[in-house]
Design a protein around this motif. Structure first.
Motif, PDB file in Angstrom:
ATOM      1  N   ASP A   1       0.748   1.887 -10.543  1.00 40.24           N
ATOM      2  CA  ASP A   1       1.087   2.508  -9.255  1.00 40.24           C
ATOM      3  C   ASP A   1      -0.160   2.747  -8.419  1.00 40.24           C
ATOM      4  O   ASP A   1      -0.179   2.498  -7.211  1.00 40.24           O
ATOM      5  CB  ASP A   1       1.838   3.829  -9.463  1.00 40.24           C
ATOM      6  N   ARG A   2      -1.214   3.233  -9.053  1.00 42.67           N
ATOM      7  CA  ARG A   2      -2.482   3.471  -8.359  1.00 42.67           C
ATOM      8  C   ARG A   2      -3.053   2.155  -7.839  1.00 42.67           C
ATOM      9  O   ARG A   2      -3.506   2.058  -6.706  1.00 42.67           O
ATOM     10  CB  ARG A   2      -3.462   4.165  -9.317  1.00 42.67           C
ATOM     11  N   GLU A   3      -3.018   1.130  -8.684  1.00 42.12           N
ATOM     12  CA  GLU A   3      -3.532  -0.172  -8.279  1.00 42.12           C
ATOM     13  C   GLU A   3      -2.758  -0.709  -7.070  1.00 42.12           C
ATOM     14  O   GLU A   3      -3.364  -1.184  -6.099  1.00 42.12           O
ATOM     15  CB  GLU A   3      -3.447  -1.172  -9.434  1.00 42.12           C
ATOM     16  N   ALA A   4      -1.442  -0.628  -7.100  1.00 37.98           N
ATOM     17  CA  ALA A   4      -0.625  -1.152  -6.011  1.00 37.98           C
ATOM     18  C   ALA A   4      -0.914  -0.427  -4.699  1.00 37.98           C
ATOM     19  O   ALA A   4      -1.054  -1.058  -3.642  1.00 37.98           O
ATOM     20  CB  ALA A   4       0.858  -1.048  -6.369  1.00 37.98           C
ATOM     21  N   SER A   5      -1.021   0.897  -4.752  1.00 35.04           N
ATOM     22  CA  SER A   5      -1.276   1.644  -3.513  1.00 35.04           C
ATOM     23  C   SER A   5      -2.685   1.374  -2.989  1.00 35.04           C
ATOM     24  O   SER A   5      -2.889   1.235  -1.780  1.00 35.04           O
ATOM     25  CB  SER A   5      -1.033   3.138  -3.697  1.00 35.04           C
ATOM     26  N   MET A   6      -3.661   1.263  -3.895  1.00 35.01           N
ATOM     27  CA  MET A   6      -5.036   0.965  -3.484  1.00 35.01           C
ATOM     28  C   MET A   6      -5.111  -0.409  -2.833  1.00 35.01           C
ATOM     29  O   MET A   6      -5.708  -0.576  -1.770  1.00 35.01           O
ATOM     30  CB  MET A   6      -5.969   1.036  -4.701  1.00 35.01           C
ATOM     31  N   LEU A   7      -4.468  -1.403  -3.456  1.00 36.81           N
ATOM     32  CA  LEU A   7      -4.500  -2.756  -2.904  1.00 36.81           C
ATOM     33  C   LEU A   7      -3.808  -2.817  -1.537  1.00 36.81           C
ATOM     34  O   LEU A   7      -4.296  -3.494  -0.624  1.00 36.81           O
ATOM     35  CB  LEU A   7      -3.867  -3.748  -3.870  1.00 36.81           C
ATOM     36  N   ALA A   8      -2.710  -2.102  -1.383  1.00 37.15           N
ATOM     37  CA  ALA A   8      -2.018  -2.085  -0.089  1.00 37.15           C
ATOM     38  C   ALA A   8      -2.913  -1.477   0.991  1.00 37.15           C
ATOM     39  O   ALA A   8      -2.990  -1.990   2.118  1.00 37.15           O
ATOM     40  CB  ALA A   8      -0.710  -1.304  -0.208  1.00 37.15           C
ATOM     41  N   ARG A   9      -3.616  -0.400   0.651  1.00 39.87           N
ATOM     42  CA  ARG A   9      -4.527   0.228   1.622  1.00 39.87           C
ATOM     43  C   ARG A   9      -5.679  -0.702   1.968  1.00 39.87           C
ATOM     44  O   ARG A   9      -6.057  -0.844   3.137  1.00 39.87           O
ATOM     45  CB  ARG A   9      -5.066   1.555   1.079  1.00 39.87           C
TER      46      ARG A   9
END
Length: 87
Positions: free
Chosen positions: A48-56
């Protein structure tokens, strides 16, 4: 013309050096995060952290005219390299 090209190439070389320095710093920080997680019994991978970081990061890149796919690929590769180094 040659002088102009050489000046531009020198600037590209300087930016490349900065990129390498920044990648080294990011690798070191990711390694520290892994150590803290290990000490505290936390899972290393946080999808979840990876997905949100990549989206940002994709959005930030695209605002600057940098392809989001490029930034995501670079960040994923850096994280994969860190995983291999930690094994």
């Amino acid at each position: 013309m040659a002088e102009e090209l050489n000046a531009l190439r020198d600037k590209i070389d300087a930016v490349d050096k900065q990129l390498i320095d920044l990648l080294a710093a990011r690798l070191a920080l990711v390694g520290e995060v892994g150590e803290v997680k290990s000490r505290h019994g936390l899972p290393i991978y946080a999808p979840d952290r990876e997905a949100s970081m990549l989206a940002r990061r994709r959005a930030e890149a695209e605002r600057l005219g940098v392809p989001g796919d490029l930034v995501e690929d670079v960040l994923r590769r850096v994280d994969n390299v860190r995983s291999v180094v930690n094994e």
